[in-house]
Scaffold this active site. Structure first.
Site, short mmCIF file in Angstrom:
data_model
loop_
_atom_site.label_atom_id
_atom_site.label_comp_id
_atom_site.label_asym_id
_atom_site.label_seq_id
_atom_site.Cartn_x
_atom_site.Cartn_y
_atom_site.Cartn_z
N ASP A 171 0.82 -1.22 0.00
CA ASP A 171 0.00 0.00 0.00
C ASP A 171 0.86 1.27 0.00
O ASP A 171 0.61 2.21 0.76
CB ASP A 171 -0.95 0.02 1.21
N ASP A 185 -0.47 -4.35 -3.74
CA ASP A 185 -1.45 -3.26 -3.88
C ASP A 185 -0.77 -1.90 -3.74
O ASP A 185 -1.31 -1.01 -3.07
CB ASP A 185 -2.55 -3.37 -2.80
#
Ligand code: NAG
Ligand code: NAG
Ligand code: NAG
Length: 351
Positions: A177, A198
Site C-alpha cells: 500500500d 497493492d
C-alpha cells in the site's frame, strides 16, 4: 474559482533579475535568475535541518503557509537530507509546492503501519498540491529483506486525497500500500513507485506518465504481488489509473492488478513490462464471477511481461474512442488546471 492565474503563462517570458525578500527573515536571499513567471510564487521558504533556512522541519514550513491561498504557489524548498517526520498538508492549504533537491537527495521517512488511514508518511488533503524532486518513504519492511522482516501490513508512503495535484520526479517507496492515490485528478510524471502488494491503490483519476514501477516481489517469498488495487465503485464514476509510457521493473512476480472496488479501471498503455508480470496478468479477487464489471486493459505494451496470449479471458479491449479519452491529458486536465503548475524549472530554490 477566482484565480488570477492562468493568463499569459505560455506567453513570452521576459527574464529579469529579482531579489526576493523572504517574509520572516531579515536577511535578503538572492534567488538568482528568475522571470515574470516568478509570479507563480507567493512565498519561498527554505527547510534546512542545520538551521540555515527558515525552518528545520517540513511540517513547520507547511504550518507557516496561510490557509485558503488562491495562488500563486507557496514554495517550500527542502534541502538535501533525510527528514524523519510524518507530514500533512491540510485540506485548507491549497497551492503548496514541495520542492526537494532531487529524488535521490531529499527523503521524507516514517515507518507507521497497521492502518492505511494513519500510516502515510506524507498526506495531502488539499487541492493544488505539487511536489517535485523528493522521495516519500515508508520504511516499515522496507527496504525489503533487510533481515528484520515483520508481518506484512499496510504501510503507506503517500496519501493523495486532494483534487488537481501533480508529482514530478518524486519517489514513493514502500512494500504494501505504498501510494494511496485516493481521490481527485492527479498527474504523476517521471516518478518511481516501489512496492509488492497493492502498492498503487485508490479511486484517483490519474495519469502516470514516464514513471518507473519498481516491483519488490521477492519479499513475498514466492507469493505473487499486485501492482494496482483500483477503487472505482460505480460504472459512471470517472476515476481510473492510466499508465502511459511507463516501465515495470524489479524482482519476484506480480499481477498488474486486482480490483479494490467493483468497477476498477486500469489501463497500461505503451508501457514496457519486464518478466516480473505473470502471464495471466490480472486477478479478479473479490470480483470472481463478476469480471465483466472490471475495466482492466493493455494497449501497445512491450517487453517479456507484455505478451497477452495467456492473459485472463476477461481482459478488456477498449475502443479507439475510449483509449483516446483515457490517454489524452484532458482525462485529468479538464478544465485546464495543469497550466498553473510550475512544471518548467522555475527557480524555487537558492542557487
Ligand atoms: C510510446 O512511447 C515512446 C516512449 O517511451 C514514444 O516515443 C512513442 O511515441 C510512444 N508511442 C505511442 C504510440 O504513443
Ligand atoms: C507469447 O506467448 C505465447 C504463449 O506462451 C508464445 O507462443 C508466443 O510466441 C509469445 N509471443 C511473443 C511475441 O513472444
Ligand atoms: C485531447 O483533447 C483535447 C481537448 O478535448 C483535444 O483538443 C485534442 O485534440 C485531443 N488530443 C488527441 C490526441 O486526441
Amino acid at each position: 474559482m477566482g484565480f488570477g492565474l492562468g493568463l499569459g503563462f505560455h506567453q513570452k517570458i521576459i527574464f529579469a533579475f529579482l531579489v526576493v525578500f523572504l517574509g520572516s527573515s531579515k536577511s535578503t536571499l538572492p534567488i538568482g535568475i528568475t522571470s515574470r513567471r516568478s509570479n507563480y510564487y507567493k512565498s519561498i521558504k527554505i527547510v534546512d535541518p542545520s538551521g540555515h533556512g527558515n525552518f528545520r522541519t517540513i511540517q513547520e514550513a507547511i504550518d507557516s503557509v496561510p490557509p485558503y491561498s488562491q495562488g500563486p504557489w507557496n514554495c517550500i524548498y527542502i534541502k538535501p537530507g533525510i527528514y524523519r517526520e510524518q507530514i500533512k498538508i491540510p485540506y485548507n492549504k491549497p497551492f503548496i509546492y514541495l520542492k526537494g533537491a532531487g529524488k535521490k537527495k531529499t527523503f521524507v521517512v516514517w515507518d507507521a503501519h497497521d492502518s492505511i488511514s494513519t500510516s502515510a508518511t506524507f498526506t495531502s488533503d488539499a487541492q493544488y498540491t505539487f511536489a517535485k524532486s523528493i522521495t516519500f518513504v515508508n520504511s516499515y519492511n522496507n527496504p525489503a529483506g533487510d533481515g528484520k522482516k515483520r508481518p506484512m501490513k499496510a504501510a503507506v508512503a503517500a496519501l493523495i486525497n486532494g483534487d488537481k495535484s501533480a508529482f514530478d520526479r518524486c519517489g514513493f517507496l514502500g512494500l504494501q500500500d505504498t501510494l494511496w492515490d485516493a481521490n481527485g485528478r492527479h498527474y504523476f510524471t517521471r516518478c518511481t513507485i516501489q512496492g509488492a502488494v497493492d502498492f498503487i491503490f485508490g479511486a484517483g483519476q490519474s495519469i502516470y506518465q514516464d514513471c518507473t514501477i519498481s516491483v519488490t516481489g521477492r519479499a513475498l517469498n514466492g507469493g505473487i504481488g499486485f501492482i494496482t488495487a483500483q477503487a472505482r465503485s460505480g460504472q459512471w464514476e470517472s476515476n481510473g489509473f492510466v499508465f502511459k509510457e511507463c516501465r515495470i521493473v524489479g524482482n519476484g512476480q506480480t499481477y498488474l492488478g486486482r480490483p479494490w472496488r467493483d468497477y476498477a479501471r486500469v489501463l497500461f498503455y505503451n508501457t514496457t513490462m519486464s518478466r516480473v508480470v505473470v502471464p495471466q496478468g490480472w486477478d479478479s479477487w473479490l470480483l470472481f464471477g463478476r469480471e465483466n464489471r472490471l475495466t482492466f486493459a493493455e494497449y501497445g505494451c512491450h517487453g517479456e511481461g507484455a505478451n497477452t496470449t495467456r492473459r485472463v479471458p476477461w481482459l478488456k479491449t477498449l475502443s479507439k474512442r475510449t483509449l483516446t479519452h483515457l490517454t489524452n491529458i484532458s482525462f485529468i486536465d479538464d478544465p485546464g488546471w495543469m497550466s498553473m503548475l510550475p512544471l518548467k524549472p522555475l527557480h524555487c530554490r537558492l542557487n
